[in-house]
Design a protein around this motif. Structure first.
Motif, PDB file in Angstrom:
ATOM      1  N   VAL A  48       0.836  -1.213   0.000  1.00 11.27           N
ATOM      2  CA  VAL A  48       0.000   0.000   0.000  1.00 11.27           C
ATOM      3  C   VAL A  48       0.874   1.268   0.000  1.00 11.27           C
ATOM      4  N   ALA A  50       3.607   1.694  -1.596  1.00  8.01           N
ATOM      5  CA  ALA A  50       3.983   1.959  -2.998  1.00  8.01           C
ATOM      6  C   ALA A  50       2.801   2.560  -3.755  1.00  8.01           C
ATOM      7  N   LEU A  52       0.446   4.398  -2.462  1.00  3.65           N
ATOM      8  CA  LEU A  52       0.321   5.795  -2.022  1.00  3.65           C
ATOM      9  C   LEU A  52       1.340   6.677  -2.737  1.00  3.65           C
ATOM     10  N   SER A  53       2.574   6.164  -2.853  1.00  4.09           N
ATOM     11  CA  SER A  53       3.624   6.963  -3.503  1.00  4.09           C
ATOM     12  C   SER A  53       3.263   7.206  -4.966  1.00  4.09           C
ATOM     13  N   PHE A 105      -6.736   7.939  -2.481  1.00  9.49           N
ATOM     14  CA  PHE A 105      -5.543   8.206  -1.665  1.00  9.49           C
ATOM     15  C   PHE A 105      -5.915   8.117  -0.185  1.00  9.49           C
ATOM     16  N   LEU A 109      -4.776   5.423   2.509  1.00 12.73           N
ATOM     17  CA  LEU A 109      -4.107   5.925   3.719  1.00 12.73           C
ATOM     18  C   LEU A 109      -4.708   5.273   4.973  1.00 12.73           C
ATOM     19  N   HIS A 112      -3.463   1.714   5.148  1.00 12.49           N
ATOM     20  CA  HIS A 112      -2.051   1.722   5.569  1.00 12.49           C
ATOM     21  C   HIS A 112      -1.960   1.942   7.084  1.00 12.49           C
ATOM     22  N   ARG A 115      -3.339  -1.104   8.931  1.00 11.11           N
ATOM     23  CA  ARG A 115      -2.323  -2.174   8.847  1.00 11.11           C
ATOM     24  C   ARG A 115      -1.306  -1.973   9.968  1.00 11.11           C
ATOM     25  N   GLY A 133       4.262   9.357   9.627  1.00  9.94           N
ATOM     26  CA  GLY A 133       3.070   8.911   8.896  1.00  9.94           C
ATOM     27  C   GLY A 133       1.854   9.709   9.347  1.00  9.94           C
ATOM     28  N   LEU A 134       1.740   9.908  10.658  1.00 14.71           N
ATOM     29  CA  LEU A 134       0.579  10.658  11.161  1.00 14.71           C
ATOM     30  C   LEU A 134       0.635  12.121  10.728  1.00 14.71           C
ATOM     31  N   VAL A 210       7.158  12.512   2.900  1.00 13.89           N
ATOM     32  CA  VAL A 210       7.174  11.105   2.455  1.00 13.89           C
ATOM     33  C   VAL A 210       8.624  10.629   2.359  1.00 13.89           C
ATOM     34  N   VAL A 214       9.872   7.379   4.370  1.00 13.89           N
ATOM     35  CA  VAL A 214      10.433   6.178   3.732  1.00 13.89           C
ATOM     36  C   VAL A 214      11.886   5.974   4.180  1.00 13.89           C
ATOM     37  N   VAL A 217      11.737   4.144   7.308  1.00 10.80           N
ATOM     38  CA  VAL A 217      11.475   2.705   7.110  1.00 10.80           C
ATOM     39  C   VAL A 217      12.787   2.005   6.740  1.00 10.80           C
TER      40      VAL A 217
HETATM   41  C1  HEM Z   1       1.403  10.229   1.962  1.00 12.46           C
HETATM   42  C2  HEM Z   1       1.182   9.191   2.726  1.00 12.46           C
HETATM   43  C3  HEM Z   1       2.099   8.027   2.921  1.00 12.46           C
HETATM   44  C4  HEM Z   1       2.982   7.433   2.046  1.00 12.46           C
HETATM   45  C5  HEM Z   1       3.261   7.821   0.595  1.00 12.46           C
HETATM   46  C6  HEM Z   1       3.607   6.334   2.751  1.00 12.46           C
HETATM   47  C7  HEM Z   1       4.559   5.497   2.204  1.00 12.46           C
HETATM   48  C8  HEM Z   1       5.111   4.398   2.851  1.00 12.46           C
HETATM   49  C9  HEM Z   1       5.987   3.427   2.243  1.00 12.46           C
HETATM   50  C10 HEM Z   1       6.456   3.455   0.779  1.00 12.46           C
HETATM   51  C11 HEM Z   1       6.302   2.497   3.185  1.00 12.46           C
HETATM   52  C12 HEM Z   1       7.151   1.242   2.991  1.00 12.46           C
HETATM   53  C13 HEM Z   1       6.276   0.141   2.389  1.00 12.46           C
HETATM   54  C14 HEM Z   1       5.139  -0.307   3.289  1.00 12.46           C
HETATM   55  O1  HEM Z   1       5.402  -0.751   4.417  1.00 12.46           O
HETATM   56  O2  HEM Z   1       3.976  -0.187   2.849  1.00 12.46           O
HETATM   57  C15 HEM Z   1       5.641   2.888   4.420  1.00 12.46           C
HETATM   58  C16 HEM Z   1       5.746   2.222   5.618  1.00 12.46           C
HETATM   59  C17 HEM Z   1       5.135   2.604   6.794  1.00 12.46           C
HETATM   60  N1  HEM Z   1       4.185   3.593   6.939  1.00 12.46           N
HETATM   61 FE1  HEM Z   1       3.653   4.923   5.487  1.00 12.46          FE
HETATM   62  N2  HEM Z   1       3.095   6.277   4.031  1.00 12.46           N
HETATM   63  C18 HEM Z   1       2.167   7.284   4.179  1.00 12.46           C
HETATM   64  C19 HEM Z   1       1.406   7.537   5.299  1.00 12.46           C
HETATM   65  C20 HEM Z   1       1.447   6.827   6.488  1.00 12.46           C
HETATM   66  C21 HEM Z   1       0.537   6.970   7.596  1.00 12.46           C
HETATM   67  C22 HEM Z   1      -0.651   7.931   7.652  1.00 12.46           C
HETATM   68  C23 HEM Z   1       0.943   6.114   8.564  1.00 12.46           C
HETATM   69  C24 HEM Z   1       0.320   5.872   9.911  1.00 12.46           C
HETATM   70  C25 HEM Z   1       0.463   6.608  10.888  1.00 12.46           C
HETATM   71  C26 HEM Z   1       2.099   5.404   8.072  1.00 12.46           C
HETATM   72  C27 HEM Z   1       2.808   4.455   8.774  1.00 12.46           C
HETATM   73  C28 HEM Z   1       3.780   3.626   8.254  1.00 12.46           C
HETATM   74  C29 HEM Z   1       4.511   2.625   9.000  1.00 12.46           C
HETATM   75  C30 HEM Z   1       4.399   2.349  10.512  1.00 12.46           C
HETATM   76  C31 HEM Z   1       5.362   1.987   8.095  1.00 12.46           C
HETATM   77  C32 HEM Z   1       6.356   0.841   8.400  1.00 12.46           C
HETATM   78  C33 HEM Z   1       5.587  -0.465   8.365  1.00 12.46           C
HETATM   79  C34 HEM Z   1       6.440  -1.678   8.566  1.00 12.46           C
HETATM   80  O3  HEM Z   1       7.438  -1.840   7.874  1.00 12.46           O
HETATM   81  O4  HEM Z   1       6.053  -2.501   9.438  1.00 12.46           O
HETATM   82  N3  HEM Z   1       2.362   5.842   6.793  1.00 12.46           N
HETATM   83  N4  HEM Z   1       4.917   4.034   4.175  1.00 12.46           N
END
Ligand code: HEM
Length: 399
Positions: A48, A50, A52-53, A105, A109, A112, A115, A133-134, A210, A214, A217
């Motif tokens: 998810v 990817a 979003l990106s 989107f 979100l 994501h 999850r 992320g928040l 973002v 990333v 991560v």
């Molecule tokens: C513009 C919005 C966002 C984009 C483009 C984005 C993008 C990404 C990407 C590319 C990853 C690595 C792949 C994956 O684990 O799916 C990731 C991981 C993660 N994202 Fe986001 N994200 C966004 C918003 C958020 C939000 C709102 C949260 C929640 C608060 C969040 C929490 C996380 C967490 C905790 C991980 C690590 C998960 C793991 O590896 O266990 N993200 N995000």
């Protein structure tokens, strides 16, 4: 022939070395994306990010062309949107992409975010990834709201009016905040100008955040559904295994987006917003886009306005505390039956709140909406700390 191709290769190699010794782009891409270790068990929910990106890029590109043809004034906004729909080449397509893209989107979100909540992705060492992320969630919500006001249709105008009144309910600074937001006593040219600048600027700021998210991560490593951090044996290189999985996720997302744009556009449009804003005529049914309905529900669940505002702002604010409310050594809800049950009820409460918001908390919806609001906070403030304490005690007594 063979001689020339080997010298070409040498040339290519030295060109890459030349670039890499000055700006290590290739080294960065290789370590961070090609050979980056991903847990074997990461499921489709890990694609998810990817999706979003990818949709973020689509939003920026379509938004840039829309902005080139948009007029941010009360007199010109609605007409410029009509012109985009009818006269700008492929304008209707770009606008439809931007509107459907925004809706999906937000949907992605939420997926994501849930999850992350379910698999405990907010725990050490990913607390900062969670907080960033928040921050992205808050920035996206503000950007989406600002974007909705720009066409200056009936819903845009009355949406801005409701937001202004909600701000006005804040004790002491309320009326001042409302004036700053509206740039006057009612939505007008100033409001539109503020929101246009905010929409445009935040969209690019989101890209920067973002990048940090990333990067976080990649420093902490990706989590996985089992909740047990994977070692070398439990990992595979990102490319080709997860690159293909991400490509599949993005392709599925693209199919859904296309279906919404061409087959079900009513899902993401509000017919009242195709009428120009009229400050003298309040629509009978003012409601936000579907993705704000749960928060709109909370706004109405409390009998006084400021209380409603606190509940809906608090619903996002409480998420920032999650890494410290859940101190259990067990990460994934797969191994936590009580948390699993509570998470199912939490998602149900969120959906029910959206429905209650859509029904304006009338009749039975008021009781249902209030119960769902109470449960939403109960999950975070009571269930998570309580279950964590119990699990900590069990783990400590076993060791
Ligand atoms: C513009 C919005 C966002 C984009 C483009 C984005 C993008 C990404 C990407 C590319 C990853 C690595 C792949 C994956 O684990 O799916 C990731 C991981 C993660 N994202 Fe986001 N994200 C966004 C918003 C958020 C939000 C709102 C949260 C929640 C608060 C969040 C929490 C996380 C967490 C905790 C991980 C690590 C998960 C793991 O590896 O266990 N993200 N995000």
């Amino acid at each position: 022939m063979t001689g020339s191709s080997s010298s070409d290769r040498e040339n290519d190699g030295s060109k890459q070395d030349w670039l890499d010794s000055r700006l290590p782009v290739r080294r960065f891409l290789t370590t961070q994306f090609r050979s980056f270790p991903m847990p074997r068990s990461a499921n489709m929910l890990w694609t998810v990010g990817a999706m979003l990106s990818a949709v973020l890029v689509l939003m920026l590109l379509s938004g840039l062309v829309l902005a080139m043809n948009y007029t941010p004034t009360v007199a010109g906004a609605f007409a410029s949107i009509e012109a985009i729909e009818r006269r700008v080449p492929s304008g209707w397509l770009l606008r439809s992409m931007h509107m459907a893209g925004a809706s999906l989107f937000l949907g992605a979100l939420y997926l994501h975010l849930f999850r992350g909540l379910y698999y405990g992705s907010y725990k050490k060492p990913r607390e900062l990834v969670w907080l960033l992320g928040l921050l992205l969630l808050v920035m996206t919500m503000i950007t989406a709201f600002a974007g909705y006001v720009l066409p200056w249709g009936q819903m845009s105008y009355w949406g801005a009016d409701i937001a202004g009144k909600a701000l006005a309910s804040i004790p002491v600074i309320g009326p001042f905040t409302e004036r700053v937001f509206l740039d006057g006593s009612q939505p007008g040219d100033g409001t539109l100008h503020h929101l246009f600048v905010l929409h445009f600027t935040l969209a690019f700021a989101i890209v920067a955040v973002v990048g940090l998210h990333v990067a976080g991560v990649h420093v902490a490593g990706s989590g996985n559904p089992s909740g047990v951090e994977s070692d070398r044996k439990g990992s595979l290189p990102f490319s080709p295994y997860f690159a293909i999985k991400d490509a599949l996720g993005v392709a599925v997302f693209a199919i859904v987006l296309t279906a919404v744009m061409f087959l079900f556009p009513d899902l993401v449009t509000e017919s009242a917003n195709y009428r120009p804003a009229n400050p003298l005529h309040t629509p009978t049914n003012i409601e936000p886009e579907w993705y704000f309905l749960p928060f709109f529900g909370m706004l109405q669940a409390i009998p006084f306005k400021f209380g409603g505002l606190m509940a809906s702002v608090g619903a996002v604010a409480v998420l920032f505390l999650v890494p410290w409310l859940d101190t259990s050594p067990v990460r994934s809800a797969r191994q936590r039956p009580l948390i699993r049950l509570s998470m199912i009820l939490l998602v149900a409460s969120f959906v029910v709140l959206g429905l209650a918001g859509q029904h304006h908390m009338k009749g039975i919806w008021l009781i249902i909406g209030r119960c769902a609001t109470v449960f939403y906070f109960f999950h975070f403030l009571v269930v998570l700390p309580f279950v964590s304490r119990r699990e900590r005690a069990v783990v400590e007594s076993a060791s």
